[in-house]
Design a protein around this motif. Sequence first.
Motif, PDB file in Angstrom:
ATOM      1  N   ARG A   1       0.835  -1.216   0.000  1.00 59.53           N
ATOM      2  CA  ARG A   1       0.000   0.000   0.000  1.00 59.53           C
ATOM      3  C   ARG A   1       0.855   1.246   0.000  1.00 59.53           C
ATOM      4  NH1 ARG A   1      -5.387  -0.545   0.960  1.00 59.53           N
ATOM      5  NH2 ARG A   1      -5.895   1.587   1.463  1.00 59.53           N
TER       6      ARG A   1
ATOM      7  N   THR B   1       1.135   3.982  -2.889  1.00 61.18           N
ATOM      8  CA  THR B   1       0.883   5.391  -2.624  1.00 61.18           C
ATOM      9  C   THR B   1       1.996   6.249  -3.210  1.00 61.18           C
ATOM     10  OG1 THR B   1      -0.188   4.754  -0.568  1.00 61.18           O
ATOM     11  CG2 THR B   1       0.425   7.072  -0.806  1.00 61.18           C
TER      12      THR B   1
ATOM     13  N   VAL C   1       1.559   6.535  -6.856  1.00 66.91           N
ATOM     14  CA  VAL C   1       0.488   7.461  -7.220  1.00 66.91           C
ATOM     15  C   VAL C   1       0.964   8.902  -7.075  1.00 66.91           C
ATOM     16  CG1 VAL C   1      -1.782   8.306  -6.572  1.00 66.91           C
ATOM     17  CG2 VAL C   1      -1.344   5.861  -6.631  1.00 66.91           C
TER      18      VAL C   1
ATOM     19  N   MET D   1      -1.097  -0.103  -8.809  1.00 65.11           N
ATOM     20  CA  MET D   1      -1.566   0.948  -7.901  1.00 65.11           C
ATOM     21  C   MET D   1      -3.040   0.823  -7.594  1.00 65.11           C
ATOM     22  SD  MET D   1       0.278   4.179  -9.625  1.00 65.11           S
ATOM     23  CE  MET D   1       0.248   3.519 -11.248  1.00 65.11           C
ATOM     24  N   ILE D   2      -3.815   0.553  -8.628  1.00 66.18           N
ATOM     25  CA  ILE D   2      -5.265   0.556  -8.457  1.00 66.18           C
ATOM     26  C   ILE D   2      -5.706  -0.556  -7.527  1.00 66.18           C
ATOM     27  CG2 ILE D   2      -7.460   0.359  -9.670  1.00 66.18           C
ATOM     28  CD1 ILE D   2      -5.766   1.379 -12.152  1.00 66.18           C
TER      29      ILE D   2
ATOM     30  N   LEU E   1      -4.676  -0.088  -3.831  1.00 67.81           N
ATOM     31  CA  LEU E   1      -5.247   0.993  -3.051  1.00 67.81           C
ATOM     32  C   LEU E   1      -6.762   0.941  -2.989  1.00 67.81           C
ATOM     33  CD1 LEU E   1      -2.962   3.868  -4.305  1.00 67.81           C
ATOM     34  CD2 LEU E   1      -2.855   2.651  -2.146  1.00 67.81           C
TER      35      LEU E   1
ATOM     36  N   SER F   1      -9.141  -0.817  -1.511  1.00 64.13           N
ATOM     37  CA  SER F   1      -9.769  -0.698  -0.202  1.00 64.13           C
ATOM     38  C   SER F   1      -8.857  -1.433   0.761  1.00 64.13           C
ATOM     39  CB  SER F   1     -11.141  -1.371  -0.203  1.00 64.13           C
ATOM     40  OG  SER F   1     -10.952  -2.754  -0.390  1.00 64.13           O
TER      41      SER F   1
ATOM     42  N   ASN G   1      -9.163   6.973 -12.587  1.00 62.00           N
ATOM     43  CA  ASN G   1      -7.828   6.391 -12.654  1.00 62.00           C
ATOM     44  C   ASN G   1      -7.142   6.722 -13.970  1.00 62.00           C
ATOM     45  OD1 ASN G   1      -8.008   5.285 -10.121  1.00 62.00           O
ATOM     46  ND2 ASN G   1      -8.665   3.251 -10.830  1.00 62.00           N
TER      47      ASN G   1
ATOM     48  N   MET H   1      -3.107   6.687 -13.620  1.00 64.26           N
ATOM     49  CA  MET H   1      -2.811   5.439 -12.941  1.00 64.26           C
ATOM     50  C   MET H   1      -3.128   4.249 -13.821  1.00 64.26           C
ATOM     51  SD  MET H   1      -4.158   6.444  -9.177  1.00 64.26           S
ATOM     52  CE  MET H   1      -4.484   4.804  -8.604  1.00 64.26           C
TER      53      MET H   1
ATOM     54  N   ARG I   1       1.734  12.277 -13.122  1.00 68.24           N
ATOM     55  CA  ARG I   1       1.229  12.155 -11.751  1.00 68.24           C
ATOM     56  C   ARG I   1       2.053  13.009 -10.806  1.00 68.24           C
ATOM     57  NH1 ARG I   1       1.299   6.534 -12.789  1.00 68.24           N
ATOM     58  NH2 ARG I   1       3.083   6.245 -11.395  1.00 68.24           N
TER      59      ARG I   1
ATOM     60  N   PHE J   1      -3.971  13.400  -5.724  1.00 68.86           N
ATOM     61  CA  PHE J   1      -4.972  12.360  -5.526  1.00 68.86           C
ATOM     62  C   PHE J   1      -5.430  12.315  -4.078  1.00 68.86           C
ATOM     63  CE2 PHE J   1      -4.904   9.607  -9.362  1.00 68.86           C
ATOM     64  CZ  PHE J   1      -6.201   9.109  -9.267  1.00 68.86           C
TER      65      PHE J   1
ATOM     66  N   PHE K   1      -7.828   9.728  -1.654  1.00 67.83           N
ATOM     67  CA  PHE K   1      -8.530   8.434  -1.675  1.00 67.83           C
ATOM     68  C   PHE K   1      -9.542   8.323  -0.555  1.00 67.83           C
ATOM     69  CE2 PHE K   1      -4.332   7.772  -3.442  1.00 67.83           C
ATOM     70  CZ  PHE K   1      -4.617   7.121  -4.618  1.00 67.83           C
ATOM     71  N   GLN K   2     -10.416   7.343  -0.710  1.00 77.20           N
ATOM     72  CA  GLN K   2     -11.383   7.080   0.344  1.00 77.20           C
ATOM     73  C   GLN K   2     -10.683   6.703   1.648  1.00 77.20           C
ATOM     74  OE1 GLN K   2     -14.086   3.930  -0.642  1.00 77.20           O
ATOM     75  NE2 GLN K   2     -15.249   4.163   1.261  1.00 77.20           N
ATOM     76  N   PHE K   3      -9.630   5.878   1.518  1.00 76.38           N
ATOM     77  CA  PHE K   3      -8.967   5.404   2.737  1.00 76.38           C
ATOM     78  C   PHE K   3      -7.645   6.123   3.001  1.00 76.38           C
ATOM     79  CE2 PHE K   3     -11.722   1.853   1.523  1.00 76.38           C
ATOM     80  CZ  PHE K   3     -12.483   1.780   2.674  1.00 76.38           C
TER      81      PHE K   3
ATOM     82  N   ASN L   1      -4.731   6.564   2.645  1.00 72.65           N
ATOM     83  CA  ASN L   1      -3.426   6.064   2.215  1.00 72.65           C
ATOM     84  C   ASN L   1      -2.266   6.942   2.625  1.00 72.65           C
ATOM     85  OD1 ASN L   1      -4.110   3.625   1.012  1.00 72.65           O
ATOM     86  ND2 ASN L   1      -4.926   4.698  -0.764  1.00 72.65           N
TER      87      ASN L   1
ATOM     88  N   ARG M   1      -1.626  16.871   1.390  1.00 73.30           N
ATOM     89  CA  ARG M   1      -0.553  16.218   0.657  1.00 73.30           C
ATOM     90  C   ARG M   1      -0.751  16.417  -0.845  1.00 73.30           C
ATOM     91  NH1 ARG M   1       0.305   9.912   1.505  1.00 73.30           N
ATOM     92  NH2 ARG M   1      -1.552   9.822   0.207  1.00 73.30           N
TER      93      ARG M   1
END
Lengths: 857, 235
Positions: A757, A761, A764, A849-850, A853, A855, B53, B58, B85, B91, B93-95, B97, B153
């Motif tokens: 992860r 990151t 990304v 990456m997809i 990341l 979930s 994406n 990505m 990128r 970017f 994200f939901q979580f 990262n 970030r």
Amino acid sequence: MAVRNRLLTDAVREILHTKKKFFSLLIMNFLAVSFLAGLRTTSPDMKHSLDVYYDEQNLMDLRIVSTLGLTDSDIDAIRTWQGSSELPAITEIEGRKSFDALAKEETVTVFSLPKRVNMLKLVNGRLPENSGECVTEQALLDKLGIGIGDPVTLDTKDADKFTTESSVLKEHTFVVVGTALSPMYISKERGASSIGSGNLTAWVSIPEDAFTGDYYSALYMTMDELDPMDCYSDPDYKKQVERLSDELKTLGKERAAIRHEELIRDTTITDMAAQIFGAGLDSIQIEGGKWYILGRSTLENYEEFSMDSERMSKLADVFPMIFFLVAALSSLTTMTRMVEDHRTQIGCMKALGFSTAGVGLKYIGYALAASLFGGFSGWIFGILFLPFIIYYEWGMQYLLPPFQFLVIPKILAYSVGMAVLATAGSAAAASWSAMNASAASLMRPRAPKPGKRVLIERIPIIWKRLSFLQKVSVRNLFRYKRRFWMTVAGIGGCTALVVAGLGLKESIYDILAWQFDEVTCYDAAVSISEDINVAQKVNLREVMAQMDEIEDSVECYQVYLNFKTKDGKADNVTVTCIDDLGSLDGFANLRHRKHGGGVRQKYRELFERPFNKAPDGIVIDEKMAEILNVGIGDEVTLVNADEEEFKAVIGEITENYVYHYAYMTRNSWKQIMGEWPLYNTVLVRLAEGAQEEKAASRLISTEGVVSYSRIDKLRTRFENSIRSINMIIVILIACAALLAFLVLFNLTNINVTERIRELATLKVLGFYDGETASYVYRENGFLTLIGVFVGMFMGKWLHSWLITTIEVDYLMFGRSVHRHSYILAAALTFLFSLSVNFFSFFTIRKIDMIESLKSIE
Amino acid sequence: MNEPFILFENVQKIYRMGEVEIRAVNGADFTIDKGEFTVIVGPSGAGKTTILNMLGGMDQCTSGRIIVDGREVSKSTSRQLTEYRRYDIGFVFQFYNLVQNLTALENVELASQICKNPLDAAETMVEVGLKERMNNFPSQLSGGEQQRVAIARALAKNPKLLLCDEPTGALDYVTGKQILGLLQKTCRERGMTVIVITHNLALTPMADKVIHIRNGKVDKLEINREPVPVEQIEW
């Protein structure tokens, strides 16, 4: 219909679906067990092979040789002799006629064809059936360039002293009808002779009726009831034989006296005959006779063979353990990873109501299956091939019978048990915490390991100097403690193994040059007859002075003695006596050791001081001092061939690596032994480029010279015996490196997957592949650095442990590791680490990456 | 004709799983102007994330054209995509990262250190309202705070485009609203082009442009003349 156990289905499918992982575990166990079982079985196998051979050929258990020869009436006397009741019964007793002769330029032992004892094992052709035929060794045929069916002429010269016939043989030319092995000669070395070049090279066996004499050179006895015992490993065998030989000594004294009288009577008759015919025969002086009753251990290389094989067992205690450690380490990582991957599933199973044991069995069973399959196949491979290869590789310096396998259940249980313990044990340890967690907590995603500040951040001087990414690396290093220790252990182990392996090789090979180029610099020891008269002595000196081949020589008295103290004993010590120890310079250099390091605390202060060449007492070598646990001023007991004991005080300790040597002045000998030693040896240093064969023949043919012993034979023998150890070291280093490589690869991969992860990151955020990889590499590099550093110390320690483990009593290996070995080991480790990192670069590049990341799991 | 800031032209993304072909995006067309606040909505599996994406570099499209500020993203090599990128995209994200082993500030620095014209990391932290929490590790922060760090970030990189995939998906109502407020403020005050993915139709009034995705295609494109501040939206 019974419902199949689906837990089992799941467990079996797990193995089928992770074949690679399973096989890598299996291979580790296979390697570890095959090395352990193979090396452990080697020594028993080797000894067993020889024991079977000895029994088949009915090798003597005792032999009697006498200074005056032995007769049929001696045989009868032994047959009718009654020892104490519990002695083993003598089943066979056979006399053997023999003498040394020349076959062209080769010096050979000729003996009468064995009938029931020491039977020859035919290799080619047949055994002699008629007079005029002989059987010999292939080596002699090769040296003479002849084959079976060709004649060989034995020149007996002045081989015999006690016969009145013109020659010991009725005829001198024999047709070679076959080649054979003799159980008396497992060594290719044959010892010294008083004729020819002074070195025996082979044996020739001829029918007994070809001899003119009626006396035997030796009597050979066997005791059938000792046959079931393994003569090498059963201590009872030695005890029984020793008891018999002790009791026979009394008979020996009687019989020797009778033989003495007989000979004097015969000689008187001969003398009278000589006077009558006017032949100018020298009157023969006959001294009192003595029986020597000897066991198998006095056969050339009999004991060396056993010691060599035991050194192999000692290796078996060291190296395979490292393999098991590595196997345990990889099992730990593999199973930790697997349990981690299956967290949710384990939780789900528990929630379904399966017991902890039922769920856990899958993981322990996985490791168990790998260790059992790997262990058993490794055991079979190990005991089939390793002892076999070692036996024949080693066999090059021996003349060995066919190899015999042994299946030793204890070794099977031990080695496979170790595999199960290491692999399944680690699996149990790895799955323990997950198995005992509650189902609910298992099904929740695992909280990421929280970040923490590290101690180093509180030292601003250092912390402020680090770049941003360096700070990240430092913190990460301390964050994953388990990974930290495992990598350091893995890399350290790799370095340590290479350091120890290279160091071991040096320690063994260095001493060759140290011993034979620096310590014992003489090229040969020429033994002089005890009966030499003044004229012969003067002549010998003149001959030596005239010989171009001889650069320098020194006369001394040499004898073999056994040394002992309450702490230990050293057998067959070459004791050299001379007026002034200083005159040994250039022949045997007495000095304190500077090579090799690792001087014992006890001698450290002594070695700082200059060597005292006029010490009060005797000079002994350092290894002997260690074995006997003595220092300067301590007392030791000297034991001579007649088992008389003398006390002596240690005056100095000298450098020495191979065999044992002691030196003393003639005065000291007089004080210790009560009599003056007579010179019986000349130590000779040959000129540069001298032809040794020529010098040897010239000296041997000079009156008063008994034998000429070449030092380079000693060196060759020693070289041969360590060569095979060297091969094993190389194999082990290669395998250990391979295993270390696997562990590193495993760890780096886990490192990447655990942090996928985080790495995704970074990608990304726009880190280039190189930057992302270097994020991991920086840590790996640092871990490698620490690992290598730790490994150096581990290697030093492992090396000294190895040295003390495999060092035998008559050898002192170098005690330190060269600096270049450390450098090479470090470089190799970095190379391994680099190449592993190189492979992991592709793993990092492939990170999606997809997917990573999407979930949290 | 004036080129739009972002152009999606007949973009397709087809995954092949053995025999089966999955058309995740099946010919999507839309444009987005610079400084627009765009919301992409649609049911689960409609292809929203795939679009984002591809837009974020990505993932590559199977066919069609994607152009961002004159750069043809759809024809970029992997190396060019990384650069894209790195310099152009932020970017969220939901979580979140976040890198667990870095403090909030350090997470921002991690991104800003590789950019050409980054914003000051600490100032950005102040701007997202985390002045007091800068030196805390992610595990010491609440979900909302962590998402603010993630936004900081992304912003600190000074990107051309801020892409947010369900940024409030893991947050409670109030916190989610604050995060959206922050994104909207960023768009308005900095003129940043912001694209937010959500499945919550109630959020559409806050956007300048709403792109409805269904079955891998743009189902409907709405333009709000007068977007509503998120604080006034209830759902």
